[in-house]
Enzyme design. Structure first.
Site, PDB file in Angstrom:
ATOM      1  N   LYS A  67       0.843  -1.202   0.000  1.00 53.69           N
ATOM      2  CA  LYS A  67       0.000   0.000   0.000  1.00 53.69           C
ATOM      3  C   LYS A  67       0.879   1.254   0.000  1.00 53.69           C
ATOM      4  O   LYS A  67       0.587   2.227  -0.705  1.00 53.69           O
ATOM      5  CB  LYS A  67      -0.934  -0.013   1.218  1.00 53.69           C
ATOM      6  CG  LYS A  67      -2.038  -1.053   1.117  1.00 53.69           C
ATOM      7  CD  LYS A  67      -2.768  -1.269   2.431  1.00 53.69           C
ATOM      8  CE  LYS A  67      -3.701  -2.478   2.348  1.00 53.69           C
ATOM      9  NZ  LYS A  67      -4.296  -2.848   3.647  1.00 53.69           N
ATOM     10  N   GLN A 125      -4.559  -1.284  10.014  1.00 58.27           N
ATOM     11  CA  GLN A 125      -4.408  -2.621   9.430  1.00 58.27           C
ATOM     12  C   GLN A 125      -4.976  -3.679  10.382  1.00 58.27           C
ATOM     13  O   GLN A 125      -4.639  -3.705  11.568  1.00 58.27           O
ATOM     14  CB  GLN A 125      -2.918  -2.895   9.139  1.00 58.27           C
ATOM     15  CG  GLN A 125      -2.657  -4.200   8.425  1.00 58.27           C
ATOM     16  CD  GLN A 125      -3.202  -4.224   6.992  1.00 58.27           C
ATOM     17  OE1 GLN A 125      -3.125  -3.235   6.269  1.00 58.27           O
ATOM     18  NE2 GLN A 125      -3.752  -5.348   6.584  1.00 58.27           N
ATOM     19  N   ASP A 173     -10.791   2.748   4.485  1.00 58.68           N
ATOM     20  CA  ASP A 173     -11.212   1.367   4.247  1.00 58.68           C
ATOM     21  C   ASP A 173     -12.732   1.227   4.142  1.00 58.68           C
ATOM     22  O   ASP A 173     -13.228   0.178   3.725  1.00 58.68           O
ATOM     23  CB  ASP A 173     -10.731   0.475   5.405  1.00 58.68           C
ATOM     24  CG  ASP A 173      -9.387  -0.166   5.117  1.00 58.68           C
ATOM     25  OD1 ASP A 173      -9.105  -0.447   3.937  1.00 58.68           O
ATOM     26  OD2 ASP A 173      -8.631  -0.406   6.080  1.00 58.68           O
TER      27      ASP A 173
END
Ligand code: NAP
Length: 278
Positions: free
Chosen positions: A44, A88, A111
């Site tokens: 990422k 994460q 997200d």
């Protein structure tokens, strides 16, 4: 249906947006040293940096308390330099994941996992949508797959992939069936699918004889096995399907590209160019 050509195009569009916005701050937060999470974070960051983001890779020790993590997120939420925040997952067991997801400012929730973003999607007025299902929709659109009136079957009901996938397909006027580990006679459902999306995390769960002739198959699965990285669909299904995504090189690159797109959207919320619905 290879993902990389479309992903490359999305990423260059994102880079142009970032150049126009001037500064887009993306912060990823990794608690602990899970090796798979480390790989995902690196990928990422590489993509974000290439697209011109101001990307910060925040690493916290595995022993970080929930309170300390929440305080860190509150500071990131308040910072004018930070447009998009990614925590994460999975988090260490002593941290309440749902509480942490709720603690991210919804308009910075790159997200799309915050209940406000999930709720807007459920109601059919999406704000920020999880990158993987968005990537699948982008790929289906790119290949002009007819969804209106199609029978779509999704295997897997996670909040990250399966559930948001069903909402997006249904919003595109497909008739959607959601299967999971308690589904009886899975092949009966998969064989009915014009569009089959599999996100179960089980290598070769879907065999060629479970696919209808001419169906479009999207394999979201990424499973590390002794044979390397494999999907949830037996590659032999390519003989039956009219189109299928490879693993690797299918949905994976699109997830990252759509994540970067989400970060640009967050930046537009932050600047008032878009109004966050919440
Ligand atoms: P997850 O949270 O573990 O969810 C798996 C889902 O599959 C669950 O709903 C589970 O049912 C269902 N399932 C498991 N075994 C099944 C079976 N035998 N028959 C039918 N359904 C079954 O996984 P996830 O996060 O959604 O990820 C799924 C896969 O996609 C993984 O391989 C992951 O690595 C991959 N992935 C790829 C990307 C990408 O960018 N390509 C992004 C995210 C995830 P229950 O709910 O009943 O347990």
């Amino acid at each position: 249906m290879k993902g990389k050509p479309l992903a490359d195009r999305i990423r260059s569009e994102v880079a142009a947006d970032v150049a126009q916005l001037g500064h887009v701050g993306l912060v990823t937060v990794l608690v602990g040293d899970d090796p798979a999470s480390d790989v995902y974070i690196r990928l990422k960051h590489k993509a974000a940096t290439e697209a011109g983001f101001d990307a910060t890779d925040l690493r916290l020790p595995a022993a970080t308390t929930e309170e300390a993590l929440l305080a860190k997120l509150a500071a990131l939420n308040a910072s004018g330099e930070v447009d998009a925040i990614l925590v994460q997952l999975p988090l260490p067991a002593h941290i309440d994941e749902a509480k942490v997801i709720r603690a991210v400012e919804p308009s910075k929730d790159v997200d799309g996992f915050h209940p406000l973003n999930a709720g807007e999607l459920y109601l059919g007025r999406p704000a920020i949508v999880s990158a993987t299902p968005r990537g699948v929709m982008a790929l289906l659109a790119e290949h002009r797959v007819e969804l209106d009136g199609a029978r779509a079957v999704v295997v897997g009901r996670s909040a990250i992939v399966g559930k948001p996938m069903t909402h997006l397909l249904q919003q595109a006027n497909a008739t959607v069936t959601l299967c999971h580990s308690h589904t009886r006679e899975l092949p009966r459902h998969t064989l009915d699918a014009d569009v089959l999306v599999v996100a179960a995390g089980v290598p070769a769960l879907v065999s060629p004889d479970m696919v209808k002739a001419g169906a479009v198959v999207v394999d979201v699965g990424m499973n590390r096995t002794e044979a390397g990285l494999v999907g949830d669909v037996d590659p032999g299904a390519a003989e039956v399907a009219s189109a299928i995504t490879p693993v690797p090189g299918g949905v994976g690159p699109l997830t990252i590209a759509c994540l970067l797109e989400n970060a640009v959207r967050c930046a537009r919320y932050g600047r008032g160019e878009l109004v966050y619905p919440g």
